[in-house]
Enzyme design. Sequence first.
Site, PDB file in Angstrom:
ATOM      1  N   GLU A  28       0.844  -1.205   0.000  1.00  0.00           N
ATOM      2  CA  GLU A  28       0.000   0.000   0.000  1.00  0.00           C
ATOM      3  C   GLU A  28       0.873   1.246   0.000  1.00  0.00           C
ATOM      4  O   GLU A  28       1.882   1.313   0.710  1.00  0.00           O
ATOM      5  CB  GLU A  28      -0.905   0.022   1.235  1.00  0.00           C
ATOM      6  CG  GLU A  28      -1.789   1.272   1.254  1.00  0.00           C
ATOM      7  CD  GLU A  28      -2.740   1.326   2.423  1.00  0.00           C
ATOM      8  OE1 GLU A  28      -3.724   0.559   2.408  1.00  0.00           O
ATOM      9  OE2 GLU A  28      -2.499   2.121   3.345  1.00  0.00           O
ATOM     10  N   ASP A  75     -13.256   7.990   7.357  1.00  0.00           N
ATOM     11  CA  ASP A  75     -13.570   8.432   8.721  1.00  0.00           C
ATOM     12  C   ASP A  75     -14.546   9.594   8.662  1.00  0.00           C
ATOM     13  O   ASP A  75     -14.511  10.391   7.721  1.00  0.00           O
ATOM     14  CB  ASP A  75     -12.286   8.818   9.458  1.00  0.00           C
ATOM     15  CG  ASP A  75     -11.512   7.564   9.860  1.00  0.00           C
ATOM     16  OD1 ASP A  75     -12.163   6.552  10.178  1.00  0.00           O
ATOM     17  OD2 ASP A  75     -10.270   7.604   9.824  1.00  0.00           O
ATOM     18  N   ALA A 117     -20.095   2.044   3.731  1.00  0.00           N
ATOM     19  CA  ALA A 117     -19.364   1.520   2.573  1.00  0.00           C
ATOM     20  C   ALA A 117     -20.250   0.609   1.716  1.00  0.00           C
ATOM     21  O   ALA A 117     -20.129   0.583   0.489  1.00  0.00           O
ATOM     22  CB  ALA A 117     -18.113   0.786   3.038  1.00  0.00           C
TER      23      ALA A 117
HETATM   24  P1  FAD Z   1     -18.131   0.829   6.936  1.00  0.00           P
HETATM   25  O1  FAD Z   1     -18.043  -0.537   6.395  1.00  0.00           O
HETATM   26  O2  FAD Z   1     -19.268   1.688   6.480  1.00  0.00           O
HETATM   27  O3  FAD Z   1     -18.169   0.683   8.534  1.00  0.00           O
HETATM   28  C1  FAD Z   1     -18.003   1.811   9.400  1.00  0.00           C
HETATM   29  C2  FAD Z   1     -18.761   1.558  10.702  1.00  0.00           C
HETATM   30  O4  FAD Z   1     -20.161   1.560  10.449  1.00  0.00           O
HETATM   31  C3  FAD Z   1     -18.457   0.191  11.339  1.00  0.00           C
HETATM   32  O5  FAD Z   1     -18.525   0.342  12.730  1.00  0.00           O
HETATM   33  C4  FAD Z   1     -19.593  -0.679  10.832  1.00  0.00           C
HETATM   34  O6  FAD Z   1     -19.835  -1.800  11.683  1.00  0.00           O
HETATM   35  C5  FAD Z   1     -20.754   0.321  10.837  1.00  0.00           C
HETATM   36  N1  FAD Z   1     -21.806   0.024   9.860  1.00  0.00           N
HETATM   37  C6  FAD Z   1     -21.663  -0.447   8.604  1.00  0.00           C
HETATM   38  N2  FAD Z   1     -22.859  -0.588   8.017  1.00  0.00           N
HETATM   39  C7  FAD Z   1     -23.782  -0.182   8.915  1.00  0.00           C
HETATM   40  C8  FAD Z   1     -25.205  -0.084   8.909  1.00  0.00           C
HETATM   41  N3  FAD Z   1     -25.927  -0.449   7.835  1.00  0.00           N
HETATM   42  N4  FAD Z   1     -25.831   0.378  10.028  1.00  0.00           N
HETATM   43  C9  FAD Z   1     -25.129   0.758  11.135  1.00  0.00           C
HETATM   44  N5  FAD Z   1     -23.773   0.677  11.193  1.00  0.00           N
HETATM   45  C10 FAD Z   1     -23.118   0.209  10.109  1.00  0.00           C
HETATM   46  N6  FAD Z   1      -9.614   5.738   4.996  1.00  0.00           N
HETATM   47  C11 FAD Z   1      -9.426   6.730   4.084  1.00  0.00           C
HETATM   48  O7  FAD Z   1      -9.820   7.895   4.320  1.00  0.00           O
HETATM   49  N7  FAD Z   1      -8.774   6.466   2.898  1.00  0.00           N
HETATM   50  C12 FAD Z   1      -8.327   5.235   2.572  1.00  0.00           C
HETATM   51  O8  FAD Z   1      -7.779   5.029   1.499  1.00  0.00           O
HETATM   52  C13 FAD Z   1      -8.502   4.169   3.517  1.00  0.00           C
HETATM   53  N8  FAD Z   1      -8.085   2.905   3.260  1.00  0.00           N
HETATM   54  C14 FAD Z   1      -8.310   1.896   4.168  1.00  0.00           C
HETATM   55  C15 FAD Z   1      -7.889   0.590   3.858  1.00  0.00           C
HETATM   56  C16 FAD Z   1      -8.098  -0.441   4.773  1.00  0.00           C
HETATM   57  C17 FAD Z   1      -7.651  -1.839   4.433  1.00  0.00           C
HETATM   58  C18 FAD Z   1      -8.733  -0.173   6.015  1.00  0.00           C
HETATM   59  C19 FAD Z   1      -8.943  -1.285   7.023  1.00  0.00           C
HETATM   60  C20 FAD Z   1      -9.155   1.114   6.329  1.00  0.00           C
HETATM   61  C21 FAD Z   1      -8.960   2.159   5.404  1.00  0.00           C
HETATM   62  N9  FAD Z   1      -9.381   3.471   5.673  1.00  0.00           N
HETATM   63  C22 FAD Z   1      -9.172   4.480   4.747  1.00  0.00           C
HETATM   64  C23 FAD Z   1     -10.037   3.792   6.944  1.00  0.00           C
HETATM   65  C24 FAD Z   1     -11.582   3.658   6.862  1.00  0.00           C
HETATM   66  O9  FAD Z   1     -12.084   4.633   5.962  1.00  0.00           O
HETATM   67  C25 FAD Z   1     -12.150   3.870   8.267  1.00  0.00           C
HETATM   68  O10 FAD Z   1     -11.798   2.803   9.100  1.00  0.00           O
HETATM   69  C26 FAD Z   1     -13.643   4.174   8.334  1.00  0.00           C
HETATM   70  O11 FAD Z   1     -13.935   4.634   9.652  1.00  0.00           O
HETATM   71  C27 FAD Z   1     -14.554   2.982   8.054  1.00  0.00           C
HETATM   72  O12 FAD Z   1     -14.547   2.650   6.740  1.00  0.00           O
HETATM   73  P2  FAD Z   1     -15.313   1.298   6.230  1.00  0.00           P
HETATM   74  O13 FAD Z   1     -15.234   1.298   4.769  1.00  0.00           O
HETATM   75  O14 FAD Z   1     -14.820   0.112   6.965  1.00  0.00           O
HETATM   76  O15 FAD Z   1     -16.809   1.670   6.705  1.00  0.00           O
END
Ligand code: FAD
Length: 294
Positions: free
Chosen positions: A17, A109, A127
């Site tokens: 990455e 975030d 997401a």
């Molecule tokens: P989600 O899957 O939406 O989850 C976020 C939270 O919401 C979790 O607690 C989940 O349980 C909850 N949730 C999901 N769906 C629902 C629902 N329907 N109802 C209620 N709650 C729900 N950040 C950046 O800014 N840029 C990047 O390039 C980046 N790359 C990353 C790569 C990896 C491998 C990882 C692990 C993280 C990365 N991040 C990045 C950080 C990420 O954006 C944060 O961790 C963010 O807070 C959550 O993103 P997510 O896609 O997991 O969100």
Amino acid sequence: MKLTDIISSNTFTLSFEVFPPKTNARLESVRQATEEIAALHPAFISVTYGAGGSGSRYTLEIARNLQKKGLTEILPHLTCVDAARDEVRQYLADLREAGMHNVMALRGDLPEHMTPRMMGNAPYPHAADLIRDIRAAGDFCIGAACYPEVHPESKNQQDDLLHLKEKVEAGADFLTTQMFFDNNLLYSFLYKLREMGVTVPVLPGIMPITSAKQISRARTLSGSFMPRRFTALVDRFGSSDAAMQQAGIIYATDQIIDLYANGIRHVHVYTMNKPEVARAIQANLSEILGRDFQ
Ligand code: FAD
């Protein structure tokens, strides 16, 4: 090529990455570092998306440049929490035009200005909403994030796993984990995930810690548990950059070897744009990478 074709092979691989610069001033040095990392021919390179959408232009710029070099496959990231639908459509069109068919779909975030009400009205509150749109928009191979130690906003692991399952049902083809420093956390997470019927490939994400100050940042970002074995090493060598880098690379290599020995074939390394770190880990695994040990 779709990343699922690469990560479903039986050979042991590493992917790396990199992150884009926040400003134009750093563009050249980041471009150079990422090219050096690509020249190591990893299975693929992921390019992160600036937090809160800032710097998305640089994500595209770095990703396009690496794609043009043709040294490896590219996985550009995309975050959606404050994105509009037409911005997402445009980003996907840009990827397609540049010949990229893989995308890592993330929520990002929560920006400080975003209230729960604003989030409820946003086109992509989670997401999974973004993944559904990407799936509908065409033939992309889609990655999503997962959290062996539970996402910090989740009530508990069961809730987190149910939301993760929703991302896979929405169309995620593979998952990459948040960093972790104790492999047992990954193994128990995988067990629970498989028990829920989620069978897509999971790429463990390994962060080599190469300086003492990186630790507090890693802790804030991920809330990761730091085993005593690991903190002892930081206590002893943290005062010397060179010694800490060597120890951090060896610790990360050891984690990767243990993962390989326990059935994982593909590991994603958070290189922090340091070609020397990527190169050293690859060299430590030179008799393993690219081979198929049944
Ligand atoms: P989600 O899957 O939406 O989850 C976020 C939270 O919401 C979790 O607690 C989940 O349980 C909850 N949730 C999901 N769906 C629902 C629902 N329907 N109802 C209620 N709650 C729900 N950040 C950046 O800014 N840029 C990047 O390039 C980046 N790359 C990353 C790569 C990896 C491998 C990882 C692990 C993280 C990365 N991040 C990045 C950080 C990420 O954006 C944060 O961790 C963010 O807070 C959550 O993103 P997510 O896609 O997991 O969100």
